[in-house]
Design a protein around this motif. Sequence first.
Motif, PDB file in Angstrom:
ATOM      1  N   VAL A   1      -3.441  -0.571  -7.558  1.00  0.00           N
ATOM      2  CA  VAL A   1      -2.741  -0.182  -8.981  1.00  0.00           C
ATOM      3  C   VAL A   1      -1.442  -0.986  -9.105  1.00  0.00           C
ATOM      4  O   VAL A   1      -0.821  -1.641  -8.354  1.00  0.00           O
ATOM      5  N   GLU A   2      -0.984  -0.965 -10.499  1.00  0.00           N
ATOM      6  CA  GLU A   2       0.038  -1.600 -10.945  1.00  0.00           C
ATOM      7  C   GLU A   2       0.819  -0.401 -11.663  1.00  0.00           C
ATOM      8  O   GLU A   2       0.116   0.042 -12.766  1.00  0.00           O
ATOM      9  N   VAL A   3       2.001  -0.064 -11.587  1.00  0.00           N
ATOM     10  CA  VAL A   3       2.753   1.122 -11.761  1.00  0.00           C
ATOM     11  C   VAL A   3       4.116   0.345 -12.473  1.00  0.00           C
ATOM     12  O   VAL A   3       4.744   0.031 -11.751  1.00  0.00           O
ATOM     13  N   ARG A   4       4.094   0.698 -13.674  1.00  0.00           N
ATOM     14  CA  ARG A   4       5.301   0.047 -14.480  1.00  0.00           C
ATOM     15  C   ARG A   4       5.941   1.262 -15.426  1.00  0.00           C
ATOM     16  O   ARG A   4       5.373   2.062 -15.742  1.00  0.00           O
ATOM     17  N   PRO A   5       7.253   1.037 -15.230  1.00  0.00           N
ATOM     18  CA  PRO A   5       8.069   2.162 -16.510  1.00  0.00           C
ATOM     19  C   PRO A   5       7.453   1.954 -17.777  1.00  0.00           C
ATOM     20  O   PRO A   5       7.156   0.783 -18.165  1.00  0.00           O
ATOM     21  N   VAL A   6       7.357   2.999 -18.583  1.00  0.00           N
ATOM     22  CA  VAL A   6       7.076   2.831 -20.042  1.00  0.00           C
ATOM     23  C   VAL A   6       8.019   1.915 -20.378  1.00  0.00           C
ATOM     24  O   VAL A   6       9.199   1.952 -20.645  1.00  0.00           O
TER      25      VAL A   6
ATOM     26  N   TYR B   1       6.231   6.643 -16.614  1.00  0.00           N
ATOM     27  CA  TYR B   1       5.504   5.327 -15.923  1.00  0.00           C
ATOM     28  C   TYR B   1       3.980   5.345 -16.491  1.00  0.00           C
ATOM     29  O   TYR B   1       3.576   6.470 -17.142  1.00  0.00           O
ATOM     30  N   HIS B   2       3.706   4.267 -16.664  1.00  0.00           N
ATOM     31  CA  HIS B   2       1.987   3.941 -17.028  1.00  0.00           C
ATOM     32  C   HIS B   2       1.567   3.028 -15.927  1.00  0.00           C
ATOM     33  O   HIS B   2       2.247   2.612 -15.317  1.00  0.00           O
ATOM     34  N   TRP B   3       0.290   3.214 -15.851  1.00  0.00           N
ATOM     35  CA  TRP B   3      -0.349   2.549 -14.606  1.00  0.00           C
ATOM     36  C   TRP B   3      -1.633   1.972 -14.908  1.00  0.00           C
ATOM     37  O   TRP B   3      -2.447   2.638 -15.843  1.00  0.00           O
ATOM     38  N   GLN B   4      -2.242   1.001 -14.232  1.00  0.00           N
ATOM     39  CA  GLN B   4      -3.555   0.416 -14.382  1.00  0.00           C
ATOM     40  C   GLN B   4      -4.122   0.465 -12.860  1.00  0.00           C
ATOM     41  O   GLN B   4      -3.268  -0.082 -12.000  1.00  0.00           O
ATOM     42  N   ALA B   5      -5.393   0.063 -12.709  1.00  0.00           N
ATOM     43  CA  ALA B   5      -5.952  -0.071 -11.273  1.00  0.00           C
ATOM     44  C   ALA B   5      -7.311  -1.188 -11.522  1.00  0.00           C
ATOM     45  O   ALA B   5      -7.967  -1.186 -12.613  1.00  0.00           O
ATOM     46  N   ARG B   6      -7.623  -1.647 -10.381  1.00  0.00           N
ATOM     47  CA  ARG B   6      -8.733  -2.637 -10.279  1.00  0.00           C
ATOM     48  C   ARG B   6      -9.366  -2.204  -8.715  1.00  0.00           C
ATOM     49  O   ARG B   6      -8.702  -1.826  -8.064  1.00  0.00           O
ATOM     50  N   THR B   7     -10.736  -2.950  -8.723  1.00  0.00           N
ATOM     51  CA  THR B   7     -11.388  -2.827  -7.593  1.00  0.00           C
ATOM     52  C   THR B   7     -11.254  -4.229  -7.182  1.00  0.00           C
ATOM     53  O   THR B   7     -11.381  -5.245  -7.328  1.00  0.00           O
ATOM     54  N   VAL B   8     -11.233  -4.171  -5.373  1.00  0.00           N
ATOM     55  CA  VAL B   8     -11.306  -5.383  -4.870  1.00  0.00           C
ATOM     56  C   VAL B   8     -12.068  -5.227  -3.454  1.00  0.00           C
ATOM     57  O   VAL B   8     -12.002  -4.264  -2.784  1.00  0.00           O
ATOM     58  N   ASP B   9     -13.078  -6.236  -3.362  1.00  0.00           N
ATOM     59  CA  ASP B   9     -13.952  -6.318  -2.271  1.00  0.00           C
ATOM     60  C   ASP B   9     -13.412  -7.059  -1.037  1.00  0.00           C
ATOM     61  O   ASP B   9     -12.468  -7.425  -1.135  1.00  0.00           O
ATOM     62  N   GLN B  10     -14.118  -6.841   0.118  1.00  0.00           N
ATOM     63  CA  GLN B  10     -13.745  -7.502   1.245  1.00  0.00           C
ATOM     64  C   GLN B  10     -13.545  -9.000   1.179  1.00  0.00           C
ATOM     65  O   GLN B  10     -12.717  -9.661   1.979  1.00  0.00           O
TER      66      GLN B  10
END
Length: 462
Positions: free
Chosen positions: A299-304, A338-347
């Motif tokens: 996840v990436e979390v940043r202030p608005v 805050y606002h945030w975004q997410a992604r999936t990472v494999d091994q």
Amino acid sequence: MQWATGALVCALPLLTGTCKIGDITNPPPPLGKLAVSPAAVVDSAAVGSVARRSWTVAISNAGQGVLSWTAHADGVNWVAVSPTSGTAPGSVTIVLDPAALGMGVYRDTVMLSADGAANSPTALPIEFAVRPCATAAVVPDIEISDSLRTSDCGAPHRAGHFAQLYRFDAAPGDSITLALASPSFGPHVVLDSSMAATAPPLAEAASCPGQGGACLSYVLLPRAGTYVVEATSVTAGQIGAYSLSVTRPRAPNLPDSLRQLRSDSITAIPVGGAVDQGPVVLGGALSDSNAQDTLRLEVEVRPVGTAFTGTPTAGSARVANGRRAFAAIAGLSNNTSYHWQARTVDQTGRRSGWGAFGGNAESGADFTVAIPQPPNSPADQGQFKADGVTSLTLDGTTDQLSVVFKALVTDPNPADQLHLDVEVEAVGTAFTNTPSGTGVPVANGGTATATVAGLVDNTAYH
């Protein structure tokens, strides 16, 4: 007279020799004719298979009368004949057994005979080819459903086991993932660049960590060429249905069902909602087309007002494909949105794209940290007569029994509303921390007022 008698005696023997009654009333017996179809048996089987091949050979009488026949092979152990005798029309079953045969072409003859019949004996040629294992060409990113059978060839790298073989082409540096599953037998999957059993395979597996079946994940292929997959069993001789996937590495899917939670990982924070504690937990459901992959959430979390950079600020522990992952976010600033975004990472480090939470504009808050804090001490205090305008100086005197107090009120929490509490006691009486007067709430940073009434005449107060 004697001449006549002599002529008669001479003629009788002649008639007797040419007129036998038996030669006229008993013709010769009819002649049978042995007919066999087909005229030859030609068949094949895969090396290492044990399924017997069966042929039915029809035996008939193409002539007359009754035809009794016998059949026998030369005594080799891979040909069986049954029955070995009978009466036409009939049939004989020829069974060819590959179990003890190596690769090659085997020949024998079954002899069929019928006493006194034409075409007897008839030789029935037998040709039986034991061929190498066949391989089916596949293109990776395919799912195959098939079955192991006793007619399948023996697994090149697992003697006594049946196998289905598949081949695919690869370039140097490619990697491949194989997954074999079966409800009928314990699966075992083998990968190699040849079918020769003289060297160990490139890779093999009889299990799949965290899942059922057998799998090989992201096997690096060392050279260009053709590679062979053996779908076989753990235990010798097992058969049954199976599914096999042959896939190249692919990036995982975007996280699904993103959620933001309080630190208990249970209580949801609504979109745009406030949380009165520092840590928050962000989560999502993770998936990948490669079923055996393990995944984690970034996840990436940043202030608005601060743009995303694509650099994660936190990540979860690794979870199985299809499970939900959670990342704890600490170090957030109080009174900040805050606002945030997410992604999936494999091994392997392959990543999905970023997915933003909330479905709202990125200029809007996904959540706000608002941890309650005590308000600041009142500032710019003043005391006034009941009209709230006429100031009373320190040690001043009023001719009224009520006094208005004013102060600037502030709070570290910008959204808080504040009111002013005032305790007034006669000089010489200690404070009890019980308000004598309370004003109405005002906005943070405003001037609040509180009125204390019922004062006693000729009394000094603090």
